[in-house]
Design a protein around this motif. Structure first.
Motif, PDB file in Angstrom:
ATOM      1  N   LYS A 113       0.846  -1.184   0.000  1.00 43.90           N
ATOM      2  CA  LYS A 113       0.000   0.000   0.000  1.00 43.90           C
ATOM      3  C   LYS A 113       0.884   1.237   0.000  1.00 43.90           C
ATOM      4  O   LYS A 113       1.754   1.397   0.853  1.00 43.90           O
ATOM      5  N   LEU A 114       0.669   2.094  -0.982  1.00 47.00           N
ATOM      6  CA  LEU A 114       1.501   3.280  -1.160  1.00 47.00           C
ATOM      7  C   LEU A 114       0.953   4.432  -0.321  1.00 47.00           C
ATOM      8  O   LEU A 114      -0.255   4.717  -0.345  1.00 47.00           O
ATOM      9  N   ASN A 115       1.845   5.078   0.419  1.00 48.99           N
ATOM     10  CA  ASN A 115       1.480   6.254   1.200  1.00 48.99           C
ATOM     11  C   ASN A 115       1.510   7.470   0.279  1.00 48.99           C
ATOM     12  O   ASN A 115       2.571   7.931  -0.142  1.00 48.99           O
ATOM     13  N   MET A 116       0.336   7.995  -0.042  1.00 50.14           N
ATOM     14  CA  MET A 116       0.234   9.061  -1.033  1.00 50.14           C
ATOM     15  C   MET A 116       0.834  10.375  -0.534  1.00 50.14           C
ATOM     16  O   MET A 116       1.277  11.200  -1.337  1.00 50.14           O
ATOM     17  N   SER A 117       0.861  10.566   0.769  1.00 54.35           N
ATOM     18  CA  SER A 117       1.322  11.851   1.301  1.00 54.35           C
ATOM     19  C   SER A 117       2.822  12.046   1.151  1.00 54.35           C
ATOM     20  O   SER A 117       3.321  13.167   1.320  1.00 54.35           O
ATOM     21  N   THR A 118       3.572  10.986   0.859  1.00 52.86           N
ATOM     22  CA  THR A 118       5.035  11.106   0.751  1.00 52.86           C
ATOM     23  C   THR A 118       5.516  11.381  -0.669  1.00 52.86           C
ATOM     24  O   THR A 118       6.718  11.528  -0.886  1.00 52.86           O
ATOM     25  N   LEU A 119       4.616  11.458  -1.645  1.00 51.88           N
ATOM     26  CA  LEU A 119       5.042  11.568  -3.039  1.00 51.88           C
ATOM     27  C   LEU A 119       5.322  13.000  -3.463  1.00 51.88           C
ATOM     28  O   LEU A 119       6.005  13.217  -4.483  1.00 51.88           O
ATOM     29  N   LYS A 120       4.798  13.972  -2.756  1.00 53.05           N
ATOM     30  CA  LYS A 120       5.032  15.389  -3.067  1.00 53.05           C
ATOM     31  C   LYS A 120       4.589  15.739  -4.480  1.00 53.05           C
ATOM     32  O   LYS A 120       5.237  16.514  -5.198  1.00 53.05           O
ATOM     33  N   GLY A 121       3.504  15.118  -4.929  1.00 55.31           N
ATOM     34  CA  GLY A 121       2.954  15.427  -6.245  1.00 55.31           C
ATOM     35  C   GLY A 121       3.664  14.778  -7.402  1.00 55.31           C
ATOM     36  O   GLY A 121       3.284  15.000  -8.560  1.00 55.31           O
TER      37      GLY A 121
END
Length: 802
Positions: free
Chosen positions: A419-427
């Motif tokens: 499961k990918l943590n979306m908040s760490t991608l910085k867009g």
């Protein structure tokens, strides 16, 4: 002298070892022939993997040939089943874990991968026996599993004991032929060797430890008749875990000398076998052979750091190189001196050359272990240290090792979730790729093909991104050993996927073992099965659902059909209401209570016995089943005994004896034919004797009226006979719901016809006359009987004459 190998302790199967010397393709070699066998087992028609017979074998190391002798034979009633029909037997083979089979071509659950396996179909060639063989040249060592079954049948429900059942038995036997004393090479050492003129090839093996990114086999200074040549008349082959075969990696050395054969991404902690095979020549072939490995765990290696017993982490049980110490001298012909191209080789002895291993500057990424937490059978969780959230740097991969215990963990399902943590991608447009491989890790490089496979091994690709941030993977019956999960974050561009600058992705990882996929869902039951000492799990589906995880609903029963079938089986027991009313009206109160007991427990037993979700259980299933069977048999018993019109005391004794005897019989075998026929025939015998005695005494047929025979006994007998015929010969799994409902109604209807009317007093039989005469009767005060009078003042207050 030759010695038989000593048998191991424990429950290992019996083995017969034969030592045979003969001239073979690998030279003058010593072969050992070993024999394994398993006891015959009865095969079943395939419904799910729970109905399959599983056999477990262990193939030794260095095996050149494995032959499975497959014996099938028929039996009927303890004798040869010559009259039994011929049925095909399908046998599946797989190395490392049980085969995942799908003979009914049902759909698998989502995110489930299906490992491959071999299959053989046996057809009968003799009246009662057939034999087949399955040969595997150079098989993989370790665990092998065989699964055998019959084709799916029509679902006929047969009554146990009605006829001699045809049994189809299967017995596998394994004969292996393995080499003894294969020459062992150490990585980094070059040894002078020779193939004599009377031999065709030479076989070697080398152990490859962890953190090796490349294996190079070098054959230099090849010559014939002690003269150097520009070509070498040999073929070089290499294979992991088992000796090479014809389709393995090969290099023709005739066109150049030296000859090099590379193996990229080799399997770790495995033996590699090297075969040097010559062409037909009339002279000896001389060569210098060595194995070089590329260690990607360190950048600087010295000779001391790369000794075979230290940094190479080689097993200590196989002895020294070539079977002798390095200080000994090989008895081989002398070779020409090294050429200038071989000046980097260091002379350590006359015929043994040492070459330090090279380093891979790309490096293997550090591998993080996982913590194994066993909760129950096939319930294991693998925890990551400082997890479960994993940070994936932009410039390298994150690699994790999951170790599955030998044999113990291969009977369940390996589950992997990301499961990918979306908040760490910085867009950023980040995609995290994962490669799950067995035996070795595979690393995704920049701008490389997104495939998790190598020349010899195939893996499984997982990916999560901003549009699909969750992915799952299930592997039923995984191979034991070490599984490696390599995670790499890449950014999508116009030119493909490239490294993501300054973006550290975070992924939640969950890895665990379960017995079955999703516990077989709503319409399945996960069963733990055992074959000898091997434990495995499989789903058993119901209500028409099929598939490995009971997720295929192509033949499933609808909810309305489940409700209708439940109502039919339950409400059909209301046909016992008329017999209960007739019994009460005729003053057969004990019989009426038995009918009520039967109606009650049969209704709730079938409400609990349904395969779907329309189920209602008021108590344990086993108790309900026992009471239903007992009530059915007791209904037949009390009805026939009542028809005999015995004296009250005799009838009560027979009722009590019947209840105890039937309870004992049902506890022994609830599905036996004689549990139903035995009491019925015995009761009919009692009735026949009673009717015969009455007929003789009265000198007229009993029952005396023809109306009783025509309107009651004959219809009741025909109805009961029809019910038994339906139960024994017509009932199948598909028509069970309505055929068994008809059985309920027919049995209840027959009881209403067969139950005799109320007994009328016989006019010729008068009660005994009272004895007349003088006598006295002591009448005790009623208060005294109730304990209300002092015993000390007892008085006789009345004298009654008889």
């Amino acid at each position: 002298m030759w010695q038989l190998e000593r048998l191991g302790s424990g429950c290992s199967p019996p083995r017969l070892l034969l030592l045979v010397y003969y001239l073979c393709a690998l030279g003058d070699c010593l072969f050992v022939t070993e024999y394994f066998t398993r006891t015959p087992r009865k095969l079943n028609a395939f419904n799910s993997f729970a109905s399959v017979e599983l056999f477990h074998f262990n193939v030794p190391d260095d095996t050149m040939m494995a032959v499975w002798n497959l014996i099938t034979f028929k039996e009927q009633g303890g004798t040869f089943g010559d009259s039994c029909p011929n049925r095909n037997v399908t046998v599946y083979f797989r190395s490392g874990a049980p085969p995942v089979i799908n003979p009914l071509h049902t759909s698998f659950p989502r995110d489930t991968v299906v490992p491959g396996s071999f299959a053989v179909t046996l057809t009968w060639t003799l009246p009662n026996r057939t034999t087949g063989a399955f040969n595997v040249t150079s098989p993989l060592p370790g665990d092998w599993f065989l699964a055998a079954h019959l084709p799916k049948d029509e679902g006929k429900i047969s009554v146990k004991g009605l006829s001699e059942e045809c049994q189809y038995l299967f017995q596998p036997q394994l004969i292996v032929q393995r080499l003894v004393g294969i020459s062992v090479l150490y990585p980094g050492y070059f040894i002078d060797q020779m193939i004599p003129v009377h031999n065709r090839s030479a076989l070697y093996k080398v152990f490859i430890p962890n953190y090796i990114s490349k294996v190079k086999v070098q054959l230099v200074n090849c010559s014939t008749k002690n003269r150097s040549s520009d070509s070498c008349p040999v073929v070089l082959k290499i294979r992991a875990r088992a000796p090479p075969v014809h389709n393995s990696s090969a290099l023709d050395c005739r066109e150049w000398n030296p000859c090099e054969l590379d193996t990229l991404v080799p399997a770790w902690e495995q033996w590699y076998y090297i075969l040097v095979e010559r062409y037909l020549t009339n002279s000896n072939v001389y060569f210098r052979i060595g194995v070089q490995v590329t260690d990607c765990s360190k950048t600087n290696l010295s000779k001391d750091q790369s000794q075979p017993s230290s940094s190479m982490n080689m097993p200590q049980s196989f002895g020294t190189a070539m079977g002798f110490s390095l200080s000994e001298t090989l008895s081989v012909a002398s070779l020409p001196s090294l050429t200038q191209n071989d000046s980097h080789l260091h002379n350590s002895e006359d015929s043994i050359i040492y070459l330090p291993p090279t380093a891979d500057y790309n490096k293997c990424w550090p591998i993080r272990p996982t913590l194994r937490n066993e909760l129950d059978t096939f319930s294991v969780h693998f925890y990551v240290f400082f997890g479960p959230n994993i940070s994936i740097p932009p410039d390298r991969a994150a690699v994790f090792a999951i170790n599955l215990m030998p044999v113990l963990d291969s009977g369940g399902v390996l589950n992997m979730e990301l499961k990918l943590n979306m908040s760490t991608l910085k867009g950023a447009n980040v995609t995290v790729f994962g490669c799950l491989n067995h035996g070795m890790p595979l690393f995704l490089r920049d701008n490389s093909s997104l495939k998790c496979e190598s020349e010899t091994e195939a893996g499984f690709l997982l990916s999560v991104n901003t549009s699909a941030n969750i992915t799952k993977l299930r592997i039923p019956y995984p191979q034991t050993g070490t599984w490696y999960l390599s995670l790499r974050s890449l950014c999508g561009t116009e030119h493909g996927f490239e490294a993501c600058p300054n973006v550290t992705a975070e992924v939640y990882m969950r890895a665990y073992l379960t017995p079955c996929i999703n516990d077989c869902g709503t319409y399945g039951q996960c069963k733990l099965l055992r074959t000898n000492n091997y434990l495995y799990a499989a789903c058993e589906c119901k209500a028409g659902w099929e598939g490995w995880g009971c997720t295929d609903n192509s033949e499933a029963y609808s909810y309305s059909f489940q409700l209708l079938s439940t109502l039919l089986l339950c409400l059909s027991n209301l046909m016992f209401v008329p017999p209960v009313a007739i019994a009460i009206r005729s003053h057969y109160l004990l019989e009426a209570s038995v009918y009520i007991f039967t109606m009650f427990f049969s209704t709730f037993y079938h409400a609990c016995d349904q395969p779907g979700i329309v189920v209602f259980c008021i108590m344990e299933y086993d108790v309900l089943q026992f009471c239903d069977f007992l009530g059915s048999l007791m209904s037949v018993w009390v009805t026939v005994i009542a028809m005999a019109r015995l004296k009250s005391i005799i009838k009560q004794v027979l009722y009590l004896l019947g209840a105890m005897s039937l309870s004992m019989a049902l506890q022994l075998d609830r599905h036996g034919l004689w549990n139903l026929l035995g009491p019925s025939l015995f009761a009919l015998g009692i009735m026949a004797v009673a009717w015969t005695v009455r007929t003789i005494r009265r000198r007229r047929c009993y029952p005396p009226t023809w109306k009783r025979w025509v309107f009651f006994l004959f219809p009741g007998t025909m109805i009961a006979t029809s019910a038994v015929a339906l139960y024994a010969f017509v009932e199948t799994e598909e028509n069970y719901f309505y055929i068994h409902s008809i059985w309920h109604m027919l049995i209840a209807g027959s009881v209403g016809f067969l139950l005799p009317p109320r007994a009328k007093p016989d006019a010729k039989v008068t009660p005994l006359k009272r004895r007349r005469g003088c006598g006295y009767q002591l009448c005790v005060n009623e208060h005294e009987e109730l304990g209300l009078v002092d015993p000390a003042i007892i008085s006789i207050n009345s004298i009654c004459t008889s």
